[in-house]
Design a protein around this motif. Sequence first.
Motif, mmCIF file in Angstrom:
data_model
loop_
_atom_site.group_PDB
_atom_site.id
_atom_site.type_symbol
_atom_site.label_atom_id
_atom_site.label_comp_id
_atom_site.label_asym_id
_atom_site.label_seq_id
_atom_site.Cartn_x
_atom_site.Cartn_y
_atom_site.Cartn_z
ATOM 1 N N ASP A 123 0.864 -1.183 0.000
ATOM 2 C CA ASP A 123 0.000 0.000 0.000
ATOM 3 C C ASP A 123 0.896 1.226 0.000
ATOM 4 O O ASP A 123 1.292 1.714 1.063
ATOM 5 C CB ASP A 123 -0.906 -0.024 1.234
ATOM 6 C CG ASP A 123 -1.954 1.086 1.236
ATOM 7 O OD1 ASP A 123 -1.707 2.126 0.606
ATOM 8 O OD2 ASP A 123 -3.003 0.904 1.884
ATOM 9 N N PRO A 124 1.253 1.752 -1.180
ATOM 10 C CA PRO A 124 2.181 2.888 -1.252
ATOM 11 C C PRO A 124 1.713 4.110 -0.467
ATOM 12 O O PRO A 124 2.531 4.802 0.147
ATOM 13 C CB PRO A 124 2.249 3.187 -2.754
ATOM 14 C CG PRO A 124 1.887 1.894 -3.412
ATOM 15 C CD PRO A 124 0.874 1.261 -2.511
ATOM 16 N N GLN A 125 0.408 4.365 -0.475
ATOM 17 C CA GLN A 125 -0.107 5.523 0.258
ATOM 18 C C GLN A 125 0.079 5.348 1.760
ATOM 19 O O GLN A 125 0.494 6.273 2.459
ATOM 20 C CB GLN A 125 -1.586 5.737 -0.072
ATOM 21 C CG GLN A 125 -2.180 7.005 0.529
ATOM 22 C CD GLN A 125 -3.617 7.232 0.086
ATOM 23 O OE1 GLN A 125 -4.128 6.517 -0.772
ATOM 24 N NE2 GLN A 125 -4.260 8.233 0.657
ATOM 25 N N LEU A 126 -0.220 4.147 2.250
ATOM 26 C CA LEU A 126 -0.020 3.873 3.674
ATOM 27 C C LEU A 126 1.462 3.933 4.017
ATOM 28 O O LEU A 126 1.843 4.477 5.064
ATOM 29 C CB LEU A 126 -0.590 2.496 4.023
ATOM 30 C CG LEU A 126 -0.406 2.030 5.472
ATOM 31 C CD1 LEU A 126 -1.041 3.006 6.453
ATOM 32 C CD2 LEU A 126 -0.974 0.619 5.659
ATOM 33 N N GLN A 127 2.322 3.398 3.160
ATOM 34 C CA GLN A 127 3.753 3.433 3.431
ATOM 35 C C GLN A 127 4.255 4.873 3.514
ATOM 36 O O GLN A 127 5.050 5.209 4.390
ATOM 37 C CB GLN A 127 4.526 2.672 2.349
ATOM 38 C CG GLN A 127 6.032 2.629 2.594
ATOM 39 C CD GLN A 127 6.754 1.738 1.616
ATOM 40 O OE1 GLN A 127 6.217 0.733 1.174
ATOM 41 N NE2 GLN A 127 7.978 2.089 1.284
ATOM 42 N N LYS A 128 3.776 5.718 2.623
ATOM 43 C CA LYS A 128 4.170 7.130 2.658
ATOM 44 C C LYS A 128 3.736 7.790 3.962
ATOM 45 O O LYS A 128 4.490 8.552 4.576
ATOM 46 C CB LYS A 128 3.558 7.861 1.456
ATOM 47 C CG LYS A 128 3.933 9.337 1.375
ATOM 48 C CD LYS A 128 3.296 9.984 0.146
ATOM 49 C CE LYS A 128 3.644 11.478 0.088
ATOM 50 N NZ LYS A 128 3.000 12.133 -1.095
ATOM 51 N N TYR A 129 2.522 7.480 4.393
ATOM 52 C CA TYR A 129 1.992 8.044 5.641
ATOM 53 C C TYR A 129 2.813 7.570 6.836
ATOM 54 O O TYR A 129 3.182 8.371 7.702
ATOM 55 C CB TYR A 129 0.532 7.619 5.792
ATOM 56 C CG TYR A 129 -0.134 8.051 7.074
ATOM 57 C CD1 TYR A 129 -0.486 9.370 7.294
ATOM 58 C CD2 TYR A 129 -0.427 7.122 8.070
ATOM 59 C CE1 TYR A 129 -1.112 9.763 8.468
ATOM 60 C CE2 TYR A 129 -1.053 7.487 9.236
ATOM 61 C CZ TYR A 129 -1.389 8.816 9.439
ATOM 62 O OH TYR A 129 -2.000 9.199 10.600
ATOM 63 N N VAL A 130 3.104 6.271 6.872
ATOM 64 C CA VAL A 130 3.893 5.727 7.984
ATOM 65 C C VAL A 130 5.298 6.321 7.983
ATOM 66 O O VAL A 130 5.841 6.671 9.041
ATOM 67 C CB VAL A 130 3.940 4.187 7.902
ATOM 68 C CG1 VAL A 130 4.961 3.621 8.883
ATOM 69 C CG2 VAL A 130 2.558 3.593 8.190
ATOM 70 N N ASP A 131 5.895 6.456 6.824
ATOM 71 C CA ASP A 131 7.240 7.042 6.750
ATOM 72 C C ASP A 131 7.257 8.468 7.275
ATOM 73 O O ASP A 131 8.233 8.906 7.911
ATOM 74 C CB ASP A 131 7.751 7.009 5.310
ATOM 75 C CG ASP A 131 8.153 5.603 4.858
ATOM 76 O OD1 ASP A 131 8.247 4.718 5.732
ATOM 77 O OD2 ASP A 131 8.349 5.398 3.650
ATOM 78 N N GLU A 132 6.178 9.198 7.020
ATOM 79 C CA GLU A 132 6.096 10.570 7.547
ATOM 80 C C GLU A 132 6.039 10.559 9.075
ATOM 81 O O GLU A 132 6.721 11.348 9.737
ATOM 82 C CB GLU A 132 4.864 11.273 6.978
ATOM 83 C CG GLU A 132 4.738 12.732 7.424
ATOM 84 C CD GLU A 132 3.526 13.428 6.821
ATOM 85 O OE1 GLU A 132 3.297 14.600 7.142
ATOM 86 O OE2 GLU A 132 2.802 12.780 6.029
ATOM 87 N N ILE A 133 5.237 9.644 9.631
ATOM 88 C CA ILE A 133 5.163 9.537 11.093
ATOM 89 C C ILE A 133 6.526 9.163 11.663
ATOM 90 O O ILE A 133 6.951 9.698 12.697
ATOM 91 C CB ILE A 133 4.095 8.503 11.498
ATOM 92 C CG1 ILE A 133 2.703 8.999 11.113
ATOM 93 C CG2 ILE A 133 4.153 8.230 13.001
ATOM 94 C CD1 ILE A 133 1.600 7.978 11.339
ATOM 95 N N ILE A 134 7.221 8.253 10.996
ATOM 96 C CA ILE A 134 8.541 7.846 11.473
ATOM 97 C C ILE A 134 9.502 9.030 11.491
ATOM 98 O O ILE A 134 10.355 9.141 12.389
ATOM 99 C CB ILE A 134 9.073 6.684 10.610
ATOM 100 C CG1 ILE A 134 8.263 5.413 10.894
ATOM 101 C CG2 ILE A 134 10.561 6.422 10.889
ATOM 102 C CD1 ILE A 134 8.544 4.281 9.937
ATOM 103 N N SER A 135 9.343 9.946 10.539
ATOM 104 C CA SER A 135 10.201 11.140 10.557
ATOM 105 C C SER A 135 9.929 11.989 11.794
ATOM 106 O O SER A 135 10.853 12.602 12.345
ATOM 107 C CB SER A 135 9.983 11.974 9.285
ATOM 108 O OG SER A 135 8.729 12.639 9.290
ATOM 109 N N TYR A 136 8.691 12.028 12.262
ATOM 110 C CA TYR A 136 8.384 12.742 13.505
ATOM 111 C C TYR A 136 9.000 12.030 14.705
ATOM 112 O O TYR A 136 9.503 12.675 15.639
ATOM 113 C CB TYR A 136 6.869 12.842 13.716
ATOM 114 C CG TYR A 136 6.090 13.465 12.590
ATOM 115 C CD1 TYR A 136 6.667 14.410 11.741
ATOM 116 C CD2 TYR A 136 4.765 13.102 12.360
ATOM 117 C CE1 TYR A 136 5.933 14.983 10.707
ATOM 118 C CE2 TYR A 136 4.027 13.659 11.342
ATOM 119 C CZ TYR A 136 4.617 14.593 10.510
ATOM 120 O OH TYR A 136 3.883 15.130 9.491
ATOM 121 N N ILE A 137 8.936 10.696 14.693
ATOM 122 C CA ILE A 137 9.514 9.917 15.785
ATOM 123 C C ILE A 137 11.022 10.146 15.845
ATOM 124 O O ILE A 137 11.594 10.359 16.920
ATOM 125 C CB ILE A 137 9.188 8.425 15.617
ATOM 126 C CG1 ILE A 137 7.672 8.194 15.727
ATOM 127 C CG2 ILE A 137 9.930 7.580 16.653
ATOM 128 C CD1 ILE A 137 7.229 6.793 15.359
#
Length: 818
Positions: A123-137
Amino acid sequence: MCKNLLIIVVVFLGIGICSAKSNAQLSQVADRSSRQETDYPFKPVPFTKVQFTDDFWLPRIEVNRTATIPFAFKMCEDTHRIENFKVAGGLSDKKWQGAYGFNDSDLYKVIEGAAYAMMVKPDPQLQKYVDEIISYIAAAQEDNGYLYTAWTARAKDHLDNVWCCYNKEPWDNLEFAHELYNVGHMYEAAAAHYAATGKRTFLNVAIKNADLVCETFGPGKNEGVPGHQEIEIGLVRLYRATGDEKYLTQSRWFLDRRGRAKGSEYSQGHKPVVEQDEAVGHAVRATYMYSAMADVAALTGEQAFVKAVDTLWDNVTHKKFYVTGGIGARHSGEAFGEIYELPNRTAYCETCAAIANVFWNHRMFLFHGESKYLDIMERSLYNGVISGVSLDGMTFFYPNPLETASGIDRSPWFGCACCPSNICRFMASLPGYAYAVRNDEVYVNLFVDSKAEFDVDGKPVKVSQETLYPWQGKIAITVTPQSKAQQFSLNVRIPSWAKDQQPVSKLYTFTEPVEAKITISVNGKDVPVNITNGFACINRKWKQGDLVELNLPMPVRRIICDEQVDANIGRSAIQRGPIVYCVEWPDVENNNPLNLVLPKDATLTAEHKPDLLGGVTVLEGKATEVRRIVDSEDYERKTCDFKAIPYYAWSHRGKGAMTVWLPYTEKMATPLPAPTIASQSKVTVSNMVGGDNSLKAINDQQVPKASSDKSFGIMHFWPRKGTAEWIQYTFEEPAQVSSVAVFWFDDRGHGECRIPKSWVLKYREDGQWKGIENFSDYKVTRDDFDRISFVPVTTDALRLEFQLEDNFSTGIQEWIVE
C-alpha cells in the motif's frame, strides 16, 4: 535498495516475517545465523507464506487492514499522540497533550500492525503516511538516543494530571513512567517496518535507543527494571533483526534482575522470576514477562526459565483461566485474583491479556510441541480475543465480562488505548499461527481455509485447507511437495474439545463424552488416528495432490466447573467446536436470560444463520423461566424458547443482559422480580450517567452482599461529585405506601462512590412534592438497607433526594417500597 536481494525469514512472537535485505547486510545475517544455534525447536511458518481464504478470519483481517488500522491512526491524530512527537521534535509549537506517558506506545503498535498489513498487501499511500510519522519519531529522539515525548516536551511543566510520567529526570520513575515499556513496543514496530520495507529509518531509531538502554542499565549502573514488562520482548525482537547479542543479553538481565530488589506483586517484582510459581499482579505485565522468559530461554538454553514458565502455565491454566480464554479476574490492578477466583459479572478479562495469552501459549508450543498449548491458544483466540473488537472493527471492549445485568457497549477508543492498538498488530499477523515446521515434520495448528507454502527439510511444499471451521468439523488438507514424492510427517492437531472430557484446563469438565469418532483418511482410505502430544501423525512419502480428510465431531457440549469456583456452582456453559456460547437479551422471550434455568439434559440444536452477526451458528433449545412470587419463597415457572450465540458476537444488537454460565438448578437462578410497586414503577433520575439499563438494577429485587458488590448491577452518578441528586419511582397507578428501604452503593478503596451525606423521601400529591411524616430519623449506612417508616400516603410517585459528599459520588443498589 540494491537490486540484488535476498529473502530471509525472521521469526518472532509465533509469527514469521519475510524481509528484503541488501548484499551489504548479508555478512551480518550470516554471522548472526552462525551464533543463533539455539532457538525454538518448532518454527512457525511466516504469515507472509500463509494466505487465509476463509469466511471467518479473512474478513476480520481485511476489516483490520481497511478499517481498524486507519481508524486507529486517525485516533492517534485526534488525541494528539502523533502531534506529541512533533512537539518533542521541535516541529510543532503546540503543547504536549494527554493523560498518560505511555501514549507513545499506542502509535508504535499501530505502526507495527500497518507494517504487517503492507507485507501482505503493498500500500504505497499507507507506506508514505507511515514514513512521515517515522520522521516525527526520529525528530523526537534526543541526541543520546532517549525517546519519551512526555519528558522531551516537558509535559509536566504545563500539565499536572499526567499519570505514569517522569518525576524530575529520565529513568527516575521506572515503575510508572513506562519509558522502557514504550520503547519495547517501538523496537517491535521498527523491526516490523524494516521487514516490510527494507528501510532502516525506524530501525536506526530503535538501535540508537536500545544502545542507550544497554549503556544505562546493568550491573553497577542503573539496576532498575521496567514497571511494565515489554522491553524484554522488544529487545529479543531487535536481536533477531540485527544479530547484536547485547540486546539479548540486556533482555535477560532485565528478567534476572526483577524481584532481586524491592518490588511488588503488581508488577511481578515480589521475587526472582525463576522462583515464581503463581501468576499474580497485572495480567498483561505477567504474560508479557512469561513470553519474554520463553524467548530468552529458547535463545540461550536457560532451563531455569523453562521450568518457571512451565510451572506458571500450570497455575494459570488450571487455577486462573476463564472458559472464554480470558485471564485476569480483577478490575483492581487489572490483575489475576486468588486461585479459583473467577467471577463472571465482575470479570476483567482485558482484551490485551487475552492477546498476551495467545502470544505466551504459542511460544509454549514452539518450545514443547504439545497441542495443549494450541488448544488454550485457540480458546482465547475464538472467544476472549475477538470479543474485544466489533464486527466492523471500529469499537472495542477493554474488559470482557462473562455476565451482565444491564449490558455494556464497545467504545471507539479509550484514554488508555492499549487494547485497540494491540488488536491492530495482532489481527494483521494471525496467519502466522496456523502452521509450524520441525525438520521433516509439518504441524497443522489451526484449521482455516487457506493456502501455505514453506520448506520441509529444505524442500518446498504446498499445503492447503478447505474447511468451514469453526462451524463445521470437516477439514480437507491437500499436500503438494515440489518434488514428485517426499517423505515427511504431517501432524494434525486433534482439539481436546473433540475427544476429551476436559478441555485441557482442569477447571472444566464436559458433562458427556463425545460419541462420534474422529476419522482421518488419506486419498479416500481411512488411516488409524494415532495421537502423540495431541497430534495425529501421518508419516509417509507424500505425492503431489495427496488429500487428507479429517472429520472432527462437533456436538453441542455442556461444561461444568470445578466447585472451588464459587461463581459457577450449579451452572454450566455451552460449547460447540472451539466456540463458547452465551445467551443474550434479544434471544429470550422476556429479554432477560439471567432468570433462565437450563437442565443438564436439555436438548440443544445447532443451525447456521448466515445473515446474523456476520454469519454464526446459533444453538436453540427450551429453558425454564423463573419469577418471584409476592410474599412467597416459591417461584412461578414458565417454559420458554431461547437461542445462544457465540460469546464473541454479543453486544452488537443493543445493551442488555447476557450470560455465559446458565444455572441448571433453580437455586442458582436470578429470578425475575415479583410484581411489586417498585418493580413495576418507571425509574427516572436527576442525571443519567450509566444509561437506561443501569436503572434496572434499582428494582430488580437482587440484594447485594455489601455496598461495594457489583454482582447485580448498580445505578451510579459518577463522575458527578458533591451535587444534589434524586431518583424517582412513578407508579403505574396511585398506591398507598408506608415504608421504603434503600441500599447504597459505596466502592471506597476502589473508586469514588460513597454513601451520601444525607437523604430524604418525598411523595407527589397534586403535582407537588411533599415531605413524609417519618417515624424515625434518616440513617446513612454501608452494607445494609437504610429503612424508614412513615405515616401512610396515597401517591403516584416517590422521590429520593440526596446530597453527595464533597468530592465524592454515590449510587443505588436497590430501592424497596412497601
